[in-house]
Structures are given as structure tokens and as C-alpha cells.
Write a protein that holds these residues in place. Structure first.
Motif, PDB file in Angstrom:
ATOM      1  N   THR A  10       8.445  15.278  29.064  1.00  0.00           N
ATOM      2  CA  THR A  10       8.321  14.136  28.168  1.00  0.00           C
ATOM      3  C   THR A  10       9.170  14.400  26.937  1.00  0.00           C
ATOM      4  OG1 THR A  10       6.062  13.789  28.954  1.00  0.00           O
ATOM      5  CG2 THR A  10       6.696  12.647  26.953  1.00  0.00           C
ATOM      6  N   TRP A  11       9.969  13.401  26.565  1.00  0.00           N
ATOM      7  CA  TRP A  11      10.967  13.568  25.520  1.00  0.00           C
ATOM      8  C   TRP A  11      10.887  12.438  24.510  1.00  0.00           C
ATOM      9  CZ3 TRP A  11      13.945  17.915  26.406  1.00  0.00           C
ATOM     10  CH2 TRP A  11      13.902  18.425  27.703  1.00  0.00           C
ATOM     11  N   LEU A  12      11.246  12.723  23.270  1.00  0.00           N
ATOM     12  CA  LEU A  12      11.435  11.708  22.245  1.00  0.00           C
ATOM     13  C   LEU A  12      12.928  11.684  21.938  1.00  0.00           C
ATOM     14  CD1 LEU A  12      10.187   9.683  20.239  1.00  0.00           C
ATOM     15  CD2 LEU A  12      10.152  11.548  18.573  1.00  0.00           C
ATOM     16  N   VAL A  13      13.539  10.518  22.151  1.00  0.00           N
ATOM     17  CA  VAL A  13      14.985  10.387  21.954  1.00  0.00           C
ATOM     18  C   VAL A  13      15.234   9.396  20.830  1.00  0.00           C
ATOM     19  CG1 VAL A  13      17.186   9.791  23.025  1.00  0.00           C
ATOM     20  CG2 VAL A  13      15.377  10.849  24.409  1.00  0.00           C
ATOM     21  N   PRO A  35      14.055  15.457  33.858  1.00  0.00           N
ATOM     22  CA  PRO A  35      14.089  16.906  34.091  1.00  0.00           C
ATOM     23  C   PRO A  35      14.710  17.715  32.952  1.00  0.00           C
ATOM     24  CG  PRO A  35      15.717  15.810  35.458  1.00  0.00           C
ATOM     25  CD  PRO A  35      14.918  14.738  34.780  1.00  0.00           C
ATOM     26  N   ASP A  36      15.580  17.077  32.163  1.00  0.00           N
ATOM     27  CA  ASP A  36      16.198  17.802  31.061  1.00  0.00           C
ATOM     28  C   ASP A  36      16.602  16.816  29.962  1.00  0.00           C
ATOM     29  OD1 ASP A  36      18.634  16.592  31.881  1.00  0.00           O
ATOM     30  OD2 ASP A  36      19.158  18.325  33.114  1.00  0.00           O
ATOM     31  N   SER A  37      17.097  17.364  28.862  1.00  0.00           N
ATOM     32  CA  SER A  37      17.421  16.533  27.706  1.00  0.00           C
ATOM     33  C   SER A  37      18.569  15.564  27.988  1.00  0.00           C
ATOM     34  CB  SER A  37      17.744  17.413  26.497  1.00  0.00           C
ATOM     35  OG  SER A  37      18.851  18.245  26.758  1.00  0.00           O
ATOM     36  N   ALA A  38      19.512  15.959  28.826  1.00  0.00           N
ATOM     37  CA  ALA A  38      20.639  15.071  29.148  1.00  0.00           C
ATOM     38  C   ALA A  38      20.158  13.838  29.911  1.00  0.00           C
ATOM     39  CB  ALA A  38      21.690  15.825  29.957  1.00  0.00           C
ATOM     40  N   VAL A  69      17.382  14.543  20.467  1.00  0.00           N
ATOM     41  CA  VAL A  69      16.495  14.663  21.622  1.00  0.00           C
ATOM     42  C   VAL A  69      15.523  15.809  21.362  1.00  0.00           C
ATOM     43  CG1 VAL A  69      16.349  15.023  24.112  1.00  0.00           C
ATOM     44  CG2 VAL A  69      18.344  13.845  23.140  1.00  0.00           C
ATOM     45  N   GLN A  70      14.230  15.500  21.508  1.00  0.00           N
ATOM     46  CA  GLN A  70      13.198  16.505  21.292  1.00  0.00           C
ATOM     47  C   GLN A  70      12.171  16.434  22.425  1.00  0.00           C
ATOM     48  OE1 GLN A  70      11.797  16.714  17.109  1.00  0.00           O
ATOM     49  NE2 GLN A  70      13.162  14.969  16.824  1.00  0.00           N
ATOM     50  N   ARG A  71      11.684  17.590  22.831  1.00  0.00           N
ATOM     51  CA  ARG A  71      10.643  17.659  23.854  1.00  0.00           C
ATOM     52  C   ARG A  71       9.288  17.438  23.176  1.00  0.00           C
ATOM     53  NH1 ARG A  71      11.011  20.722  28.666  1.00  0.00           N
ATOM     54  NH2 ARG A  71      12.761  21.802  27.703  1.00  0.00           N
ATOM     55  N   ILE A  76      -3.008  22.994  22.546  1.00  0.00           N
ATOM     56  CA  ILE A  76      -4.247  23.125  23.297  1.00  0.00           C
ATOM     57  C   ILE A  76      -5.412  22.373  22.637  1.00  0.00           C
ATOM     58  CG2 ILE A  76      -5.059  25.269  22.256  1.00  0.00           C
ATOM     59  CD1 ILE A  76      -5.715  26.129  25.216  1.00  0.00           C
ATOM     60  N   LEU A  77      -5.345  22.176  21.313  1.00  0.00           N
ATOM     61  CA  LEU A  77      -6.395  21.445  20.603  1.00  0.00           C
ATOM     62  C   LEU A  77      -6.150  19.941  20.574  1.00  0.00           C
ATOM     63  CD1 LEU A  77      -6.977  23.891  17.621  1.00  0.00           C
ATOM     64  CD2 LEU A  77      -8.319  23.653  19.714  1.00  0.00           C
ATOM     65  N   GLY A  78      -5.058  19.499  21.170  1.00  0.00           N
ATOM     66  CA  GLY A  78      -4.784  18.076  21.268  1.00  0.00           C
ATOM     67  C   GLY A  78      -3.692  17.549  20.360  1.00  0.00           C
ATOM     68  N   ASP A  79      -3.254  18.327  19.374  1.00  0.00           N
ATOM     69  CA  ASP A  79      -2.172  17.884  18.496  1.00  0.00           C
ATOM     70  C   ASP A  79      -0.851  17.907  19.257  1.00  0.00           C
ATOM     71  OD1 ASP A  79      -3.982  17.766  16.399  1.00  0.00           O
ATOM     72  OD2 ASP A  79      -3.526  19.785  15.709  1.00  0.00           O
ATOM     73  N   PHE A  80       0.024  16.992  18.886  1.00  0.00           N
ATOM     74  CA  PHE A  80       1.341  16.935  19.507  1.00  0.00           C
ATOM     75  C   PHE A  80       2.371  17.587  18.584  1.00  0.00           C
ATOM     76  CE2 PHE A  80      -0.908  13.658  21.760  1.00  0.00           C
ATOM     77  CZ  PHE A  80      -0.450  13.814  23.058  1.00  0.00           C
ATOM     78  N   ALA A  81       3.386  18.174  19.191  1.00  0.00           N
ATOM     79  CA  ALA A  81       4.473  18.801  18.435  1.00  0.00           C
ATOM     80  C   ALA A  81       5.790  18.418  19.097  1.00  0.00           C
ATOM     81  CB  ALA A  81       4.313  20.311  18.417  1.00  0.00           C
ATOM     82  N   LEU A  82       6.839  18.354  18.283  1.00  0.00           N
ATOM     83  CA  LEU A  82       8.175  18.084  18.802  1.00  0.00           C
ATOM     84  C   LEU A  82       8.963  19.383  18.792  1.00  0.00           C
ATOM     85  CD1 LEU A  82       8.922  14.751  16.920  1.00  0.00           C
ATOM     86  CD2 LEU A  82       8.189  15.054  19.296  1.00  0.00           C
ATOM     87  N   GLU A  83       9.628  19.644  19.886  1.00  0.00           N
ATOM     88  CA  GLU A  83      10.406  20.874  20.049  1.00  0.00           C
ATOM     89  C   GLU A  83      11.875  20.484  20.171  1.00  0.00           C
ATOM     90  OE1 GLU A  83      10.631  23.285  23.944  1.00  0.00           O
ATOM     91  OE2 GLU A  83       8.909  24.056  22.813  1.00  0.00           O
ATOM     92  N   ALA A  84      12.683  20.927  19.220  1.00  0.00           N
ATOM     93  CA  ALA A  84      14.115  20.587  19.233  1.00  0.00           C
ATOM     94  C   ALA A  84      14.792  21.157  20.475  1.00  0.00           C
ATOM     95  CB  ALA A  84      14.779  21.119  17.983  1.00  0.00           C
ATOM     96  N   CYS A  85      15.767  20.429  20.951  1.00  0.00           N
ATOM     97  CA  CYS A  85      16.514  20.874  22.145  1.00  0.00           C
ATOM     98  C   CYS A  85      17.939  21.209  21.778  1.00  0.00           C
ATOM     99  CB  CYS A  85      16.506  19.786  23.190  1.00  0.00           C
ATOM    100  SG  CYS A  85      14.856  19.455  23.783  1.00  0.00           S
TER     101      CYS A  85
END
Length: 85
Positions: A10-13, A35-38, A69-71, A76-85
């Protein structure tokens, strides 16, 4: 610790476009199962170029070469985080 796997699909673009006043406006799309950021970027650009999206922004084109583009990961506690790609 994240509850989603490290290979989350799942990605945020973010796609910038220039409004009529030359102001940059960011459009954000959540893309699932890429499957990937591209592939996520391609899916977001495809959505942004759909007739309904283009009509909504008066045919102003997006600038995919400046995309962000971020993943999306879930803690585990339910908060969401964005991970830079």
C-alpha cells in the motif's frame, strides 16, 4: 514494531500540478497492491489522467517527474506511518 509486513503493498503517491495561478497543488492517491514504488507511481498517474480527474482540475496536467512515493505501514498499536522510498 509494525504489524504490516516490510513488503507492504500500500502506497501514498503525491503528484504535483500547477494551478492556473502557477501555484503548485499536490494531489494524493492511495494505491493498494502495487508490488513496488514504480508500479504505484504508474497507477497514480493513470488515475490522475482519467477523464473525471482531469475535468475536476480543468485539464491541468500532473508532473510525475516530481512525484513523492511513500509506503503506508501500520504500527502494531494501530497508528499509521509513512516510509519514504
Amino acid at each position: 514494531m509494525f504489524s504490516t509486513p516490510s513488503d507492504s503493498r500500500t502506497w501514498l503517491v503525491g503528484l504535483p500540478c500547477r494551478s492556473h495561478g502557477s501555484r503548485i497543488v499536490w494531489l494524493y492517491y492511495v494505491v493498494g497492491e502495487a508490488p513496488d514504488s514504480a508500479e504505484a507511481l504508474c497507477a497514480a498517474v493513470h488515475r490522475a489522467n482519467s477523464p473525471s480527474e482531469q475535468d475536476a482540475r480543468d485539464l491541468v496536467p500532473v508532473e510525475p517527474d516530481r512525484a513523492e512515493v511513500q509506503r503506508i505501514r501500520q504500527h502494531i498499536l494501530g497508528d499509521f506511518a509513512l516510509e519514504a522510498c
